[in-house]
Motif scaffolding. Structure first.
Motif, PDB file in Angstrom:
ATOM      1  N   GLU A   1       3.448  -6.379  14.958  1.00  0.00           N
ATOM      2  CA  GLU A   1       3.411  -6.939  13.599  1.00  0.00           C
ATOM      3  C   GLU A   1       2.427  -8.091  13.473  1.00  0.00           C
ATOM      4  O   GLU A   1       1.574  -8.057  12.582  1.00  0.00           O
ATOM      5  CB  GLU A   1       4.811  -7.376  13.158  1.00  0.00           C
TER       6      GLU A   1
ATOM      7  N   VAL B   1       4.830  -4.258   5.193  1.00  0.00           N
ATOM      8  CA  VAL B   1       4.757  -2.987   5.920  1.00  0.00           C
ATOM      9  C   VAL B   1       5.661  -3.074   7.144  1.00  0.00           C
ATOM     10  O   VAL B   1       5.467  -3.927   8.006  1.00  0.00           O
ATOM     11  CB  VAL B   1       3.308  -2.658   6.342  1.00  0.00           C
TER      12      VAL B   1
ATOM     13  N   HIS C   1       7.747   0.067  12.099  1.00  0.00           N
ATOM     14  CA  HIS C   1       7.624   1.485  12.465  1.00  0.00           C
ATOM     15  C   HIS C   1       6.418   2.127  11.777  1.00  0.00           C
ATOM     16  O   HIS C   1       5.781   3.016  12.326  1.00  0.00           O
ATOM     17  CB  HIS C   1       8.917   2.259  12.177  1.00  0.00           C
ATOM     18  N   GLN C   2       6.057   1.664  10.577  1.00  0.00           N
ATOM     19  CA  GLN C   2       4.869   2.200   9.909  1.00  0.00           C
ATOM     20  C   GLN C   2       3.592   1.671  10.556  1.00  0.00           C
ATOM     21  O   GLN C   2       2.590   2.385  10.621  1.00  0.00           O
ATOM     22  CB  GLN C   2       4.905   1.875   8.419  1.00  0.00           C
TER      23      GLN C   2
ATOM     24  N   LEU D   1       3.100   3.808  13.509  1.00  0.00           N
ATOM     25  CA  LEU D   1       2.567   5.108  13.085  1.00  0.00           C
ATOM     26  C   LEU D   1       1.067   5.002  12.814  1.00  0.00           C
ATOM     27  O   LEU D   1       0.295   5.896  13.179  1.00  0.00           O
ATOM     28  CB  LEU D   1       3.307   5.610  11.841  1.00  0.00           C
ATOM     29  N   THR D   2       0.641   3.922  12.197  1.00  0.00           N
ATOM     30  CA  THR D   2      -0.787   3.698  11.948  1.00  0.00           C
ATOM     31  C   THR D   2      -1.554   3.691  13.259  1.00  0.00           C
ATOM     32  O   THR D   2      -2.640   4.274  13.357  1.00  0.00           O
ATOM     33  CB  THR D   2      -0.996   2.377  11.186  1.00  0.00           C
TER      34      THR D   2
END
Length: 181
Positions: free
Chosen positions: A80, A92, A95-96, A99-100
């Protein structure tokens, strides 16, 4: 999938707008389905080669380490802050962001260069000089490689120019669309 959505919605040759990695998807769609796409708008898009953020972070290695059972415990808390330092909003979820990383690790720039070379549609390209992810040289290379169209270079605005320069970009997209009628 994008082609199927265009068909399902009965869209007549829309203009595709792609931001960041979405620019690569828009380019691939326009190259693969040229009769379905009237033009492209690329905002802070990936380009013909790895941009500075991908060269610095090696997302292929980082993604594997972050997803690992032991290494993930150590590295996940660092994901993060690293993304926030690059300009990703704090809204955001972690977990996203992971994924990025995984998606970025799978970008095939040789394939991307082939798609860019096959695009025939007019293309509006926009970029900010202070983008912490995609350096100005990527914008210059894409501007030279893609068909003619407006080129917008902002001195500031970071990676999310669709937000920081929404009015200017929106007006340019409308003018661009009017030239395609």
């Amino acid at each position: 999938l994008v082609s199927q959505v265009i068909t399902a919605l009965a869209l007549e040759r829309p203009i595709l707008l792609g931001h960041s990695m979405g620019g690569g998807l828009a380019v691939a769609t326009a190259a693969t389905f040229p009769n379905q796409v009237a033009g492209l708008v690329l905002a802070a898009s990936i380009g013909l080669r790895r941009h500075q953020a991908l060269r610095r972070s090696r997302p292929d290695i980082v993604a594997r380490l972050v997803d690992g059972p032991l290494t993930g415990l150590l590295l996940r808390p660092l994901v993060e802050p690293a993304f926030h330092a690059m300009g990703f909003p704090k809204s955001v979820p972690n977990h996203q962001l992971r994924l990025t990383l995984r998606l970025a690790a799978h970008v095939d720039f040789q394939e991307q260069r082939a798609y860019v070379g096959a695009v025939k549609q007019p293309t509006l390209i926009a970029h900010a000089e202070d983008d912490p992810l995609v350096e100005p040289a990527i914008f210059d290379e894409m501007s030279a490689a893609l068909p003619a169209g407006p080129r917008l270079r902002f001195t500031d605005g970071g990676h999310n120019i669709q937000k920081t320069h929404a009015t200017e970009l929106g007006e340019a997209v409308v003018r661009f669309a009017q030239t395609l009628d």
